[in-house]
Design a protein around this motif. Structure first.
Motif, mmCIF file in Angstrom:
data_model
loop_
_atom_site.group_PDB
_atom_site.id
_atom_site.type_symbol
_atom_site.label_atom_id
_atom_site.label_comp_id
_atom_site.label_asym_id
_atom_site.label_seq_id
_atom_site.Cartn_x
_atom_site.Cartn_y
_atom_site.Cartn_z
ATOM 1 N N LEU A 121 0.829 -1.207 0.000
ATOM 2 C CA LEU A 121 0.000 0.000 0.000
ATOM 3 C C LEU A 121 0.864 1.258 0.000
ATOM 4 N N LEU A 122 1.983 1.204 0.713
ATOM 5 C CA LEU A 122 2.894 2.349 0.737
ATOM 6 C C LEU A 122 3.541 2.571 -0.632
ATOM 7 N N ARG A 123 3.910 1.462 -1.299
ATOM 8 C CA ARG A 123 4.515 1.599 -2.621
ATOM 9 C C ARG A 123 3.556 2.247 -3.605
ATOM 10 N N LEU A 124 2.254 1.943 -3.461
ATOM 11 C CA LEU A 124 1.257 2.571 -4.327
ATOM 12 C C LEU A 124 1.192 4.083 -4.100
ATOM 13 N N LYS A 125 1.632 4.515 -2.926
ATOM 14 C CA LYS A 125 1.692 5.949 -2.613
ATOM 15 C C LYS A 125 3.059 6.546 -2.966
ATOM 16 N N GLY A 126 3.938 5.715 -3.551
ATOM 17 C CA GLY A 126 5.255 6.207 -3.921
ATOM 18 C C GLY A 126 6.246 6.204 -2.780
ATOM 19 N N VAL A 127 5.960 5.451 -1.718
ATOM 20 C CA VAL A 127 6.844 5.381 -0.554
ATOM 21 C C VAL A 127 7.451 3.979 -0.502
ATOM 22 N N PHE A 128 8.788 3.897 -0.476
ATOM 23 C CA PHE A 128 9.455 2.595 -0.572
ATOM 24 C C PHE A 128 10.257 2.233 0.675
ATOM 25 N N SER A 129 10.346 3.124 1.633
ATOM 26 C CA SER A 129 11.110 2.832 2.845
ATOM 27 C C SER A 129 10.336 3.284 4.077
ATOM 28 N N MET A 130 10.319 2.427 5.105
ATOM 29 C CA MET A 130 9.669 2.787 6.360
ATOM 30 C C MET A 130 10.416 3.923 7.053
ATOM 31 N N ASN A 131 11.678 4.118 6.692
ATOM 32 C CA ASN A 131 12.442 5.221 7.277
ATOM 33 C C ASN A 131 11.866 6.588 6.906
ATOM 34 N N ASP A 132 11.099 6.632 5.818
ATOM 35 C CA ASP A 132 10.528 7.904 5.348
ATOM 36 C C ASP A 132 9.159 8.187 5.959
ATOM 37 N N VAL A 133 8.598 7.195 6.671
ATOM 38 C CA VAL A 133 7.208 7.286 7.120
ATOM 39 C C VAL A 133 7.111 7.793 8.556
ATOM 40 N N LYS A 134 6.269 8.791 8.765
ATOM 41 C CA LYS A 134 5.989 9.278 10.119
ATOM 42 C C LYS A 134 4.673 8.683 10.623
ATOM 43 N N ASP A 135 3.573 8.922 9.902
ATOM 44 C CA ASP A 135 2.262 8.399 10.311
ATOM 45 C C ASP A 135 1.558 7.763 9.115
ATOM 46 N N VAL A 136 0.817 6.690 9.389
ATOM 47 C CA VAL A 136 -0.004 6.045 8.367
ATOM 48 C C VAL A 136 -1.376 5.743 8.956
ATOM 49 N N PHE A 137 -2.414 6.177 8.265
ATOM 50 C CA PHE A 137 -3.780 5.885 8.672
ATOM 51 C C PHE A 137 -4.419 4.937 7.654
ATOM 52 N N LEU A 138 -5.081 3.903 8.145
ATOM 53 C CA LEU A 138 -5.899 3.047 7.290
ATOM 54 C C LEU A 138 -7.311 3.615 7.301
ATOM 55 N N GLU A 139 -7.758 4.147 6.161
ATOM 56 C CA GLU A 139 -9.068 4.780 6.078
ATOM 57 C C GLU A 139 -10.175 3.727 6.003
ATOM 58 N N THR A 140 -11.401 4.160 6.225
ATOM 59 C CA THR A 140 -12.537 3.231 6.209
ATOM 60 C C THR A 140 -12.772 2.636 4.828
ATOM 61 N N SER A 141 -12.256 3.277 3.792
ATOM 62 C CA SER A 141 -12.405 2.759 2.432
ATOM 63 C C SER A 141 -11.401 1.648 2.124
ATOM 64 N N GLY A 142 -10.407 1.471 3.026
ATOM 65 C CA GLY A 142 -9.381 0.463 2.789
ATOM 66 C C GLY A 142 -8.091 1.041 2.229
ATOM 67 N N SER A 143 -8.100 2.308 1.836
ATOM 68 C CA SER A 143 -6.878 2.966 1.364
ATOM 69 C C SER A 143 -6.125 3.538 2.565
ATOM 70 N N ILE A 144 -4.909 4.004 2.323
ATOM 71 C CA ILE A 144 -4.122 4.571 3.411
ATOM 72 C C ILE A 144 -3.791 6.032 3.125
ATOM 73 N N SER A 145 -3.622 6.786 4.208
ATOM 74 C CA SER A 145 -3.131 8.157 4.128
ATOM 75 C C SER A 145 -1.775 8.186 4.814
ATOM 76 N N VAL A 146 -0.802 8.822 4.171
ATOM 77 C CA VAL A 146 0.580 8.768 4.645
ATOM 78 C C VAL A 146 1.098 10.178 4.907
ATOM 79 N N LEU A 147 1.692 10.363 6.090
ATOM 80 C CA LEU A 147 2.434 11.590 6.405
ATOM 81 C C LEU A 147 3.907 11.220 6.477
ATOM 82 N N LEU A 148 4.704 11.817 5.603
ATOM 83 C CA LEU A 148 6.124 11.524 5.555
ATOM 84 C C LEU A 148 6.887 12.342 6.599
ATOM 85 N N LYS A 149 8.043 11.831 6.965
ATOM 86 C CA LYS A 149 8.936 12.599 7.831
ATOM 87 C C LYS A 149 9.412 13.833 7.066
#
Length: 228
Positions: A121-149
């Motif tokens: 799911l992160l790769r679909l958002k263009g994020v390939f490393s957990m080191n870049d991720v600050k917060d991730v929300f799983l939305e009710t639709s099943g998609s994710i919202s990502v806040l990067l560091k």
């Protein structure tokens, strides 16, 4: 007679479904929750169940079923809009899967997700490393919202202290070699203006153009015909 009744039911059923879905509001597929998916399936099932019944009375039964189901869903939608307590029960709520760079294993397990699925799911958002991720929300639709560091975020004009260039939505002015009158009207121009501007771009014949759009900030985008 059978074919006429079948066609009549399809037309009436389609009209009823359109009316109900329009009344219930617009949603993109990415915004559809499991609850929304279920009520859509049931609506379709109400039409399908009566489709091959020979009796004309089933039309009224079908419309009654659609009306009652539509009213119930409408009540649920309005209730979830007004009640903060019932909304997560009826529609679910977003789950925090990553907080401040730390994976929330309990929430991940509750959502029945594996790490590889989260990574996908992160790769679909263009994020390939957990080191870049600050917060991730799983939305009710099943998609994710990502806040990067901050280090992984794309710099903005404001952050760089640079004035952003102007931009606006381009309008189609030529479509398949013909002036697009609605687009010209939206920008307050006419065909004479179009011909003059295209001439300045080196275009002598409108038929040479497959597609063209115009914006005040970027000017023309022109796609010529392949054989021109």
């Amino acid at each position: 007679m059978i074919y006429f009744m079948l066609a009549l039911k399809l037309v009436i059923g389609l009209a009823a479904l359109i009316i109900v879905t329009r009344l219930l509001g617009k949603k993109e597929m990415s915004q559809v929750t499991p609850f929304d998916f279920v009520y859509a399936v049931v609506l379709g099932g109400l039409v399908e169940e009566n489709l091959f019944e020979k009796s004309s009375s089933t039309i009224w039964e079908m419309l009654f079923g659609i009306a009652v189901w539509g009213i119930l869903i409408f009540i649920v939608e309005k209730t979830t809009q007004k009640s903060d307590k019932l909304r997560p029960i009826l529609k679910g709520k977003a789950e925090l899967l990553v907080k401040n760079g730390k994976i929330q294993i309990e929430n991940l397990t509750k959502a029945e997700l594996e790490m590889e699925q989260l990574k996908s799911l992160l790769r679909l958002k263009g994020v390939f490393s957990m080191n870049d991720v600050k917060d991730v929300f799983l939305e009710t639709s099943g998609s994710i919202s990502v806040l990067l560091k901050p280090k992984a975020q794309t710099p903005t004009y404001d952050g760089l202290g640079v004035q952003a260039p102007g931009t606006d939505i381009p309008e189609i002015v030529v479509d398949e070699g013909k002036p697009e009158m609605n687009g010209l009207k939206n920008i307050g121009k006419d065909e004479n203006w179009l011909s003059q501007k295209l001439s300045e771009e080196g275009v002598q014949e409108l038929n040479d153009i497959y597609y063209a759009e115009w914006s005040e900030s970027d000017g023309f985008y022109i796609q010529h015909n392949i054989d021109s």
